[in-house]
Design a protein around this motif. Structure first.
Motif, PDB file in Angstrom:
ATOM      1  N   TYR A   1       0.834  -1.207   0.000  1.00 55.77           N
ATOM      2  CA  TYR A   1       0.000   0.000   0.000  1.00 55.77           C
ATOM      3  C   TYR A   1       0.867   1.254   0.000  1.00 55.77           C
ATOM      4  O   TYR A   1       0.583   2.222  -0.706  1.00 55.77           O
ATOM      5  CB  TYR A   1      -0.940   0.020   1.203  1.00 55.77           C
ATOM      6  CG  TYR A   1      -1.979  -1.066   1.188  1.00 55.77           C
ATOM      7  CD1 TYR A   1      -2.577  -1.490   0.009  1.00 55.77           C
ATOM      8  CD2 TYR A   1      -2.364  -1.691   2.367  1.00 55.77           C
ATOM      9  CE1 TYR A   1      -3.535  -2.498  -0.001  1.00 55.77           C
ATOM     10  CE2 TYR A   1      -3.326  -2.696   2.374  1.00 55.77           C
ATOM     11  CZ  TYR A   1      -3.902  -3.092   1.183  1.00 55.77           C
ATOM     12  OH  TYR A   1      -4.846  -4.079   1.186  1.00 55.77           O
TER      13      TYR A   1
ATOM     14  N   ARG B   1       2.374   1.701  -3.496  1.00 58.39           N
ATOM     15  CA  ARG B   1       1.386   2.230  -4.437  1.00 58.39           C
ATOM     16  C   ARG B   1       1.102   3.706  -4.178  1.00 58.39           C
ATOM     17  O   ARG B   1       0.913   4.483  -5.120  1.00 58.39           O
ATOM     18  CB  ARG B   1       0.108   1.408  -4.360  1.00 58.39           C
ATOM     19  CG  ARG B   1       0.323  -0.021  -4.878  1.00 58.39           C
ATOM     20  CD  ARG B   1      -0.891  -0.864  -4.719  1.00 58.39           C
ATOM     21  NE  ARG B   1      -1.866  -0.481  -5.735  1.00 58.39           N
ATOM     22  CZ  ARG B   1      -3.104  -0.941  -5.767  1.00 58.39           C
ATOM     23  NH1 ARG B   1      -3.514  -1.788  -4.846  1.00 58.39           N
ATOM     24  NH2 ARG B   1      -3.927  -0.562  -6.714  1.00 58.39           N
ATOM     25  N   ALA B   2       1.104   4.117  -2.922  1.00 60.00           N
ATOM     26  CA  ALA B   2       0.884   5.529  -2.600  1.00 60.00           C
ATOM     27  C   ALA B   2       2.035   6.383  -3.135  1.00 60.00           C
ATOM     28  O   ALA B   2       1.806   7.473  -3.675  1.00 60.00           O
ATOM     29  CB  ALA B   2       0.749   5.711  -1.088  1.00 60.00           C
ATOM     30  N   ARG B   3       3.271   5.873  -3.000  1.00 65.95           N
ATOM     31  CA  ARG B   3       4.415   6.613  -3.543  1.00 65.95           C
ATOM     32  C   ARG B   3       4.314   6.729  -5.053  1.00 65.95           C
ATOM     33  O   ARG B   3       4.614   7.782  -5.631  1.00 65.95           O
ATOM     34  CB  ARG B   3       5.727   5.950  -3.143  1.00 65.95           C
ATOM     35  CG  ARG B   3       6.083   6.149  -1.678  1.00 65.95           C
ATOM     36  CD  ARG B   3       7.516   5.759  -1.360  1.00 65.95           C
ATOM     37  NE  ARG B   3       7.877   4.426  -1.774  1.00 65.95           N
ATOM     38  CZ  ARG B   3       7.750   3.325  -1.025  1.00 65.95           C
ATOM     39  NH1 ARG B   3       7.261   3.410   0.198  1.00 65.95           N
ATOM     40  NH2 ARG B   3       8.116   2.158  -1.482  1.00 65.95           N
ATOM     41  N   LEU B   4       3.891   5.660  -5.716  1.00 66.39           N
ATOM     42  CA  LEU B   4       3.716   5.722  -7.166  1.00 66.39           C
ATOM     43  C   LEU B   4       2.670   6.761  -7.541  1.00 66.39           C
ATOM     44  O   LEU B   4       2.857   7.549  -8.475  1.00 66.39           O
ATOM     45  CB  LEU B   4       3.289   4.351  -7.717  1.00 66.39           C
ATOM     46  CG  LEU B   4       4.327   3.255  -7.748  1.00 66.39           C
ATOM     47  CD1 LEU B   4       3.703   1.956  -8.240  1.00 66.39           C
ATOM     48  CD2 LEU B   4       5.494   3.643  -8.629  1.00 66.39           C
ATOM     49  N   ALA B   5       1.558   6.765  -6.822  1.00 63.40           N
ATOM     50  CA  ALA B   5       0.482   7.705  -7.117  1.00 63.40           C
ATOM     51  C   ALA B   5       0.941   9.147  -6.919  1.00 63.40           C
ATOM     52  O   ALA B   5       0.470  10.054  -7.614  1.00 63.40           O
ATOM     53  CB  ALA B   5      -0.729   7.411  -6.233  1.00 63.40           C
ATOM     54  N   ASN B   6       1.877   9.359  -5.986  1.00 62.62           N
ATOM     55  CA  ASN B   6       2.393  10.702  -5.719  1.00 62.62           C
ATOM     56  C   ASN B   6       3.656  11.012  -6.508  1.00 62.62           C
ATOM     57  O   ASN B   6       4.285  12.035  -6.288  1.00 62.62           O
ATOM     58  CB  ASN B   6       2.677  10.866  -4.223  1.00 62.62           C
ATOM     59  CG  ASN B   6       1.416  10.871  -3.413  1.00 62.62           C
ATOM     60  OD1 ASN B   6       0.394  11.387  -3.852  1.00 62.62           O
ATOM     61  ND2 ASN B   6       1.466  10.299  -2.234  1.00 62.62           N
ATOM     62  N   HIS B   7       4.041  10.087  -7.412  1.00 60.54           N
ATOM     63  CA  HIS B   7       5.252  10.252  -8.226  1.00 60.54           C
ATOM     64  C   HIS B   7       6.482  10.448  -7.354  1.00 60.54           C
ATOM     65  O   HIS B   7       7.318  11.300  -7.612  1.00 60.54           O
ATOM     66  CB  HIS B   7       5.106  11.426  -9.204  1.00 60.54           C
ATOM     67  CG  HIS B   7       3.928  11.322 -10.095  1.00 60.54           C
ATOM     68  ND1 HIS B   7       3.892  10.465 -11.168  1.00 60.54           N
ATOM     69  CD2 HIS B   7       2.733  11.947 -10.057  1.00 60.54           C
ATOM     70  CE1 HIS B   7       2.716  10.569 -11.761  1.00 60.54           C
ATOM     71  NE2 HIS B   7       1.994  11.450 -11.104  1.00 60.54           N
ATOM     72  N   GLU B   8       6.586   9.658  -6.283  1.00 59.92           N
ATOM     73  CA  GLU B   8       7.723   9.760  -5.372  1.00 59.92           C
ATOM     74  C   GLU B   8       8.620   8.548  -5.502  1.00 59.92           C
ATOM     75  O   GLU B   8       8.166   7.462  -5.830  1.00 59.92           O
ATOM     76  CB  GLU B   8       7.239   9.849  -3.925  1.00 59.92           C
ATOM     77  CG  GLU B   8       6.423  11.081  -3.627  1.00 59.92           C
ATOM     78  CD  GLU B   8       5.832  11.045  -2.227  1.00 59.92           C
ATOM     79  OE1 GLU B   8       5.998  10.026  -1.523  1.00 59.92           O
ATOM     80  OE2 GLU B   8       5.201  12.031  -1.847  1.00 59.92           O
TER      81      GLU B   8
ATOM     82  N   GLN C   1      10.267  13.625  -5.107  1.00 63.45           N
ATOM     83  CA  GLN C   1       9.762  13.575  -6.469  1.00 63.45           C
ATOM     84  C   GLN C   1      10.940  13.644  -7.429  1.00 63.45           C
ATOM     85  O   GLN C   1      11.760  14.557  -7.340  1.00 63.45           O
ATOM     86  CB  GLN C   1       8.784  14.719  -6.731  1.00 63.45           C
ATOM     87  CG  GLN C   1       7.506  14.557  -5.955  1.00 63.45           C
ATOM     88  CD  GLN C   1       6.415  15.457  -6.467  1.00 63.45           C
ATOM     89  OE1 GLN C   1       6.660  16.365  -7.237  1.00 63.45           O
ATOM     90  NE2 GLN C   1       5.218  15.202  -6.020  1.00 63.45           N
TER      91      GLN C   1
END
Length: 69
Positions: A36, A39-46, A52
């Motif tokens: 989870y 996936r949150a890092r991916l969604a935030n482009h981190e 970033q």
């Protein structure tokens, strides 16, 4: 009804270029909470450090490639 961990019990269909994680992959990320967080890092482009990454400038990449040729 119990579930055997690591044993496929649901028939799925994936589209080309889709990915599924193995049980080992999930364990290496730290379990479900790790997935989870990933996936949150991916969604935030981190990246993994919460930073970033620099955006890729496609025109600059094409220019650099032309200059090397």
């Amino acid at each position: 009804m119990g579930v055997d961990r690591g044993v496929d019990s649901v028939l799925t269909m994936l589209r080309p270029q889709k990915h599924a994680l193995t049980v080992d992959d999930v364990q290496r990320t730290g379990g479900r909470q790790g997935v989870y967080a990933f996936r949150a890092r991916l969604a935030n482009h981190e990246n993994r450090h919460g930073q970033q990454p620099e955006r890729i400038n496609a025109e600059r990449v094409r220019r650099d490639c032309r200059e090397r040729d």
